[in-house]
Design an enzyme around this catalytic site. Structure first.
Site, PDB file in Angstrom:
ATOM      1  N   ARG A  47      -0.992 -29.658 -41.545  1.00 57.85           N
ATOM      2  CA  ARG A  47      -0.785 -29.755 -43.034  1.00 57.85           C
ATOM      3  C   ARG A  47       0.149 -28.584 -43.693  1.00 57.85           C
ATOM      4  O   ARG A  47       0.630 -28.873 -44.810  1.00 57.85           O
ATOM      5  CB  ARG A  47      -2.253 -29.429 -43.748  1.00 57.85           C
ATOM      6  CG  ARG A  47      -2.795 -27.875 -43.369  1.00 57.85           C
ATOM      7  CD  ARG A  47      -4.307 -27.764 -43.905  1.00 57.85           C
ATOM      8  NE  ARG A  47      -4.504 -28.247 -45.260  1.00 57.85           N
ATOM      9  CZ  ARG A  47      -4.355 -27.598 -46.269  1.00 57.85           C
ATOM     10  NH1 ARG A  47      -3.873 -26.400 -46.288  1.00 57.85           N
ATOM     11  NH2 ARG A  47      -4.399 -27.955 -47.505  1.00 57.85           N
ATOM     12  N   PRO A  65     -13.278 -18.776 -25.976  1.00 63.49           N
ATOM     13  CA  PRO A  65     -13.990 -17.895 -26.723  1.00 63.49           C
ATOM     14  C   PRO A  65     -13.604 -16.356 -26.721  1.00 63.49           C
ATOM     15  O   PRO A  65     -13.965 -15.448 -27.557  1.00 63.49           O
ATOM     16  CB  PRO A  65     -15.583 -18.076 -26.499  1.00 63.49           C
ATOM     17  CG  PRO A  65     -15.505 -18.695 -25.006  1.00 63.49           C
ATOM     18  CD  PRO A  65     -14.383 -19.523 -25.234  1.00 63.49           C
ATOM     19  N   GLU A 105     -17.893 -23.845 -16.772  1.00 64.35           N
ATOM     20  CA  GLU A 105     -18.136 -22.228 -17.261  1.00 64.35           C
ATOM     21  C   GLU A 105     -16.829 -21.637 -17.557  1.00 64.35           C
ATOM     22  O   GLU A 105     -16.835 -20.510 -18.324  1.00 64.35           O
ATOM     23  CB  GLU A 105     -18.686 -21.614 -15.837  1.00 64.35           C
ATOM     24  CG  GLU A 105     -19.189 -20.378 -16.088  1.00 64.35           C
ATOM     25  CD  GLU A 105     -20.177 -20.045 -16.879  1.00 64.35           C
ATOM     26  OE1 GLU A 105     -20.635 -18.801 -17.452  1.00 64.35           O
ATOM     27  OE2 GLU A 105     -21.018 -20.854 -17.333  1.00 64.35           O
ATOM     28  N   ASP A 129      -3.423 -21.966 -51.093  1.00 59.85           N
ATOM     29  CA  ASP A 129      -4.729 -22.111 -50.411  1.00 59.85           C
ATOM     30  C   ASP A 129      -5.487 -20.821 -50.134  1.00 59.85           C
ATOM     31  O   ASP A 129      -4.773 -19.905 -50.386  1.00 59.85           O
ATOM     32  CB  ASP A 129      -4.496 -22.808 -49.115  1.00 59.85           C
ATOM     33  CG  ASP A 129      -4.328 -24.414 -49.282  1.00 59.85           C
ATOM     34  OD1 ASP A 129      -4.725 -24.732 -50.537  1.00 59.85           O
ATOM     35  OD2 ASP A 129      -3.825 -24.792 -48.327  1.00 59.85           O
TER      36      ASP A 129
END
Length: 253
Positions: free
Chosen positions: A156, A91, A118, A171
């Site tokens: 992709r 994160p 953690e 896209d």
């Protein structure tokens, strides 16, 4: 052929994803090869522990460096490719986007490190990892889902995977704007009609409509994308139209 290795404590999570749809096809046509490894197998103790308490105290457990170092060294020992990109799902990492996917799609070998607990011993970040990536400002129980998202978005983009090479070029985000609306048969459904221009057969007008609606959708849904997008004169004119429409709608409400 691109190589993708995944280091995880839960390899079973990947079987359905990598064995289905476009990701399966990509492996079948040899555009990519997948290898999912339980890095617990690299633990150097009889209990195969991969985590320990943090020095200095605190809540949770921290992923030990030894299993990850040994696993990455083993996966790259006989690699013919250049130094692989070792991606830590975290994160705290760089926010993932289409530009990053396009960058990673140029690599020969990607290794994903999916942690739990953690956090990671800092030496993993400093001496093994080349990229720290986050798929958003939220916390998951582990890096597996993030790795799946990145794998899907990268695979992709590989040659021949989608069949139609123009598919990913248009896209959302690939052009810098959101994609225009799409319609298919029937031309009228429950009194809702497909825009006439799409039925006209005039490809110049259709292309222009799509370009305008792509800009409109971006303006309405993701105006932040326009901050880094260079508009041509026609697009600037359209944008002024959208602003006037928006002001008119506010007055009516």
């Amino acid at each position: 052929m691109m190589k993708m290795d995944v280091l995880t404590l839960f390899p079973e999570m990947f079987s359905g994803v990598l064995g289905s749809s476009i990701l399966k096809r990509a492996e079948e046509i040899k555009a990519v090869s997948y290898r999912v490894v339980n890095f617990r197998e690299y633990s150097d103790n009889k209990h195969q522990t991969v985590d320990d308490y943090p020095y200095g105290g605190g809540a949770g457990m921290v992923l030990k460096p030894q299993p990850i170092f040994d696993a990455v060294e083993d996966l790259t020992a006989h690699s013919e490719s250049k130094k692989p990109r070792v991606i830590l799902l975290c994160p705290q990492g760089e926010r993932f986007n289409q530009k990053k996917a396009e960058e990673l799609a140029q690599s020969e070998h990607l290794i994903f490190v999916c942690g739990h607990y953690e956090g990671y011993d800092e030496r993993i970040r400093e001496h093994v990892v080349t990229d720290e990536i986050s798929i958003g400002d939220f916390v998951l129980t582990g890096g597996e889902l993030g790795a799946m998202v990145i794998i899907d978005s990268v695979v992709r983009l590989l040659p021949d995977v989608l069949g139609n090479e123009q598919s990913h070029i248009k896209d959302s985000f690939s052009t810098g704007l959101l994609e225009h609306p799409h319609y298919t048969r029937p031309a009228e459904f429950r009194d809702m009609k497909v825009p006439d221009v799409l039925l006209s057969g005039n490809h110049r007008l259709i292309d222009e409509w799509r370009a305008k609606e792509s800009l409109r959708r971006t303006f309405l849904r993701r105006p932040d994308l326009l901050e880094e997008y260079t508009l041509d004169d026609k697009q600037k004119k359209w944008l002024q139209e959208f602003l006037k429409e928006q002001e008119s709608d506010k007055k009516k409400s």
